[in-house]
Design a protein around this motif. Structure first.
Motif, PDB file in Angstrom:
ATOM      1  N   ASP A 190      26.134  78.172 -44.473  1.00 29.31           N
ATOM      2  CA  ASP A 190      24.710  78.275 -44.814  1.00 29.31           C
ATOM      3  C   ASP A 190      24.210  77.038 -45.558  1.00 29.31           C
ATOM      4  N   ARG A 191      24.588  75.871 -45.042  1.00 32.96           N
ATOM      5  CA  ARG A 191      24.115  74.617 -45.623  1.00 32.96           C
ATOM      6  C   ARG A 191      22.917  74.104 -44.836  1.00 32.96           C
ATOM      7  N   GLU A 192      22.065  73.354 -45.525  1.00 29.36           N
ATOM      8  CA  GLU A 192      20.868  72.831 -44.883  1.00 29.36           C
ATOM      9  C   GLU A 192      21.210  71.834 -43.774  1.00 29.36           C
ATOM     10  N   TRP A 193      22.280  71.050 -43.979  1.00 31.06           N
ATOM     11  CA  TRP A 193      22.624  70.019 -43.017  1.00 31.06           C
ATOM     12  C   TRP A 193      23.361  70.560 -41.800  1.00 31.06           C
ATOM     13  N   GLN A 194      23.582  71.890 -41.749  1.00 27.86           N
ATOM     14  CA  GLN A 194      24.258  72.473 -40.585  1.00 27.86           C
ATOM     15  C   GLN A 194      23.305  72.791 -39.441  1.00 27.86           C
ATOM     16  N   ILE A 195      22.021  72.517 -39.599  1.00 24.82           N
ATOM     17  CA  ILE A 195      21.091  72.806 -38.517  1.00 24.82           C
ATOM     18  C   ILE A 195      21.284  71.783 -37.388  1.00 24.82           C
ATOM     19  N   TRP A 196      20.982  72.239 -36.193  1.00 21.33           N
ATOM     20  CA  TRP A 196      21.111  71.372 -35.016  1.00 21.33           C
ATOM     21  C   TRP A 196      20.026  70.301 -35.045  1.00 21.33           C
ATOM     22  N   PRO A 197      20.335  69.021 -34.737  1.00 18.11           N
ATOM     23  CA  PRO A 197      21.644  68.439 -34.400  1.00 18.11           C
ATOM     24  C   PRO A 197      22.106  67.444 -35.463  1.00 18.11           C
ATOM     25  N   VAL A 198      21.935  67.799 -36.744  1.00 18.66           N
ATOM     26  CA  VAL A 198      22.156  66.836 -37.827  1.00 18.66           C
ATOM     27  C   VAL A 198      23.581  66.290 -37.809  1.00 18.66           C
ATOM     28  N   THR A 199      24.568  67.179 -37.799  1.00 17.74           N
ATOM     29  CA  THR A 199      25.956  66.714 -37.869  1.00 17.74           C
ATOM     30  C   THR A 199      26.381  65.985 -36.589  1.00 17.74           C
ATOM     31  N   VAL A 200      25.777  66.336 -35.463  1.00 16.96           N
ATOM     32  CA  VAL A 200      26.115  65.656 -34.216  1.00 16.96           C
ATOM     33  C   VAL A 200      25.611  64.212 -34.249  1.00 16.96           C
ATOM     34  N   VAL A 201      24.393  64.024 -34.765  1.00 20.00           N
ATOM     35  CA  VAL A 201      23.851  62.670 -34.897  1.00 20.00           C
ATOM     36  C   VAL A 201      24.715  61.854 -35.856  1.00 20.00           C
ATOM     37  N   PHE A 202      25.069  62.461 -36.977  1.00 21.55           N
ATOM     38  CA  PHE A 202      25.904  61.762 -37.954  1.00 21.55           C
ATOM     39  C   PHE A 202      27.245  61.365 -37.334  1.00 21.55           C
ATOM     40  N   GLY A 203      27.872  62.298 -36.618  1.00 29.91           N
ATOM     41  CA  GLY A 203      29.154  62.016 -35.981  1.00 29.91           C
ATOM     42  C   GLY A 203      29.052  60.922 -34.933  1.00 29.91           C
ATOM     43  N   ALA A 204      27.961  60.921 -34.171  1.00 32.54           N
ATOM     44  CA  ALA A 204      27.783  59.899 -33.136  1.00 32.54           C
ATOM     45  C   ALA A 204      27.669  58.509 -33.750  1.00 32.54           C
ATOM     46  N   TYR A 205      26.921  58.388 -34.837  1.00 28.61           N
ATOM     47  CA  TYR A 205      26.744  57.075 -35.465  1.00 28.61           C
ATOM     48  C   TYR A 205      28.012  56.598 -36.167  1.00 28.61           C
ATOM     49  N   VAL A 206      28.697  57.495 -36.838  1.00 30.98           N
ATOM     50  CA  VAL A 206      29.959  57.115 -37.486  1.00 30.98           C
ATOM     51  C   VAL A 206      30.983  56.719 -36.429  1.00 30.98           C
ATOM     52  N   GLY A 207      31.088  57.509 -35.349  1.00 27.30           N
ATOM     53  CA  GLY A 207      32.018  57.181 -34.277  1.00 27.30           C
ATOM     54  C   GLY A 207      31.682  55.863 -33.608  1.00 27.30           C
ATOM     55  N   ASN A 208      30.387  55.554 -33.463  1.00 25.73           N
ATOM     56  CA  ASN A 208      29.983  54.289 -32.863  1.00 25.73           C
ATOM     57  C   ASN A 208      30.407  53.107 -33.722  1.00 25.73           C
ATOM     58  N   ALA A 209      30.171  53.200 -35.030  1.00 24.01           N
ATOM     59  CA  ALA A 209      30.526  52.096 -35.922  1.00 24.01           C
ATOM     60  C   ALA A 209      32.038  51.883 -35.959  1.00 24.01           C
ATOM     61  N   LEU A 210      32.803  52.985 -36.050  1.00 18.68           N
ATOM     62  CA  LEU A 210      34.257  52.850 -36.083  1.00 18.68           C
ATOM     63  C   LEU A 210      34.796  52.332 -34.752  1.00 18.68           C
ATOM     64  N   GLY A 211      34.247  52.845 -33.653  1.00 21.24           N
ATOM     65  CA  GLY A 211      34.692  52.379 -32.345  1.00 21.24           C
ATOM     66  C   GLY A 211      34.395  50.918 -32.124  1.00 21.24           C
ATOM     67  N   ARG A 212      33.229  50.464 -32.567  1.00 17.59           N
ATOM     68  CA  ARG A 212      32.878  49.048 -32.426  1.00 17.59           C
ATOM     69  C   ARG A 212      33.823  48.170 -33.251  1.00 17.59           C
ATOM     70  N   LEU A 213      34.170  48.623 -34.439  1.00 12.81           N
ATOM     71  CA  LEU A 213      35.077  47.859 -35.285  1.00 12.81           C
ATOM     72  C   LEU A 213      36.468  47.771 -34.656  1.00 12.81           C
TER      73      LEU A 213
END
Length: 236
Positions: A201-224
């Motif tokens: 029941d966290r505010e950041w669990q609404i769709w698609p907040v965590t998916v966007v966050f995961g996509a950007y973190v994965g992009n930065a790590l993958g690029r590195l």
């Protein structure tokens, strides 16, 4: 009968160099060898922090406003980190302008194709469990961000032919930051969906907040990772 004396034949041996000097490895200052020149590598962690802090309040609004900025960052990264053109003589100065024009045309084409493929990515998100009848604008904007992160650089740096894209899908393509960033974006988005159904029941669990966050973190790590691995291959 007189005997002829045979003399041993002289075998020519390569003469050793008088002075052996090691030639240091000088990486190209362009994509994909140098990590520092990748503007997306520097900018996307900042974008990730901003989006993660603002998205829970209004995902559709924030994703919509940030979409042009992300497209601009990717376009600048592609334009300034593509391999430099070969030096040309003064008599053929128009060749350099033509190469720059081709790079610009490729970037625009890649951006257009990325946007055209956004509905296909939206369908994939739905097939993997995204809401079908609710949060449609949020899912579509998430798909547009995914297209810019994963498809845009690949469309600009890989040939548009069946063999190349078959190798990309089969994970047999050469390692480049664009390719590993795309793989990181997909993996990050998939992992980012894990916290959504949890009963926190966290505010950041609404769709698609965590998916966007995961996509950007994965992009930065993958690029590195791609920049480091491709740099090592150049040094071998």
């Amino acid at each position: 009968m007189a005997r002829i004396k045979s003399t041993p034949r002289q075998i020519a041996t390569p003469s050793a160099p008088t002075s052996a000097t090691a030639v240091p490895y000088k990486p190209n200052t362009h994509f994909p060898e140098n990590v520092i020149t990748s503007s997306a590598l520097l900018a996307f962690p900042i974008v990730t922090v901003i989006l993660s802090s603002l998205l829970p309040s209004d995902p559709v609004k924030i994703l919509g406003y940030s979409l042009p900025a992300v497209a601009l960052i990717q376009a600048v990264n592609i334009l300034f980190t593509n391999p430099a053109p070969e030096p040309v003589a003064k008599s053929s100065g128009n060749k350099k302008k033509k190469q720059a024009k081709n790079t610009m045309s490729t970037t625009i084409l890649g951006l257009v194709l990325s946007m055209l493929l956004t509905p296909f990515i939206h369908l994939i998100y739905v097939l993997f469990g995204a809401p079908v009848t609710v949060s449609i604008p949020a899912t579509f904007l998430l798909s547009a961000h995914t297209a810019l992160l994963a498809l845009f650089p690949i469309l600009c740096t890989y040939p548009l032919d069946g063999v190349t894209w078959t190798n990309l899908v089969a994970l047999k393509a050469p390692v480049t930051p664009a390719y590993t960033a795309a793989l990181g974006t997909i993996a990050g988005a998939w992992l980012g969906a894990v916290p959504i159904p949890l009963d926190w029941d966290r505010e950041w669990q609404i769709w698609p907040v965590t998916v966007v966050f995961g996509a950007y973190v994965g992009n930065a790590l993958g690029r590195l990772v791609g920049a480091v691995l491709s740099g090592k291959e150049k040094m071998l």
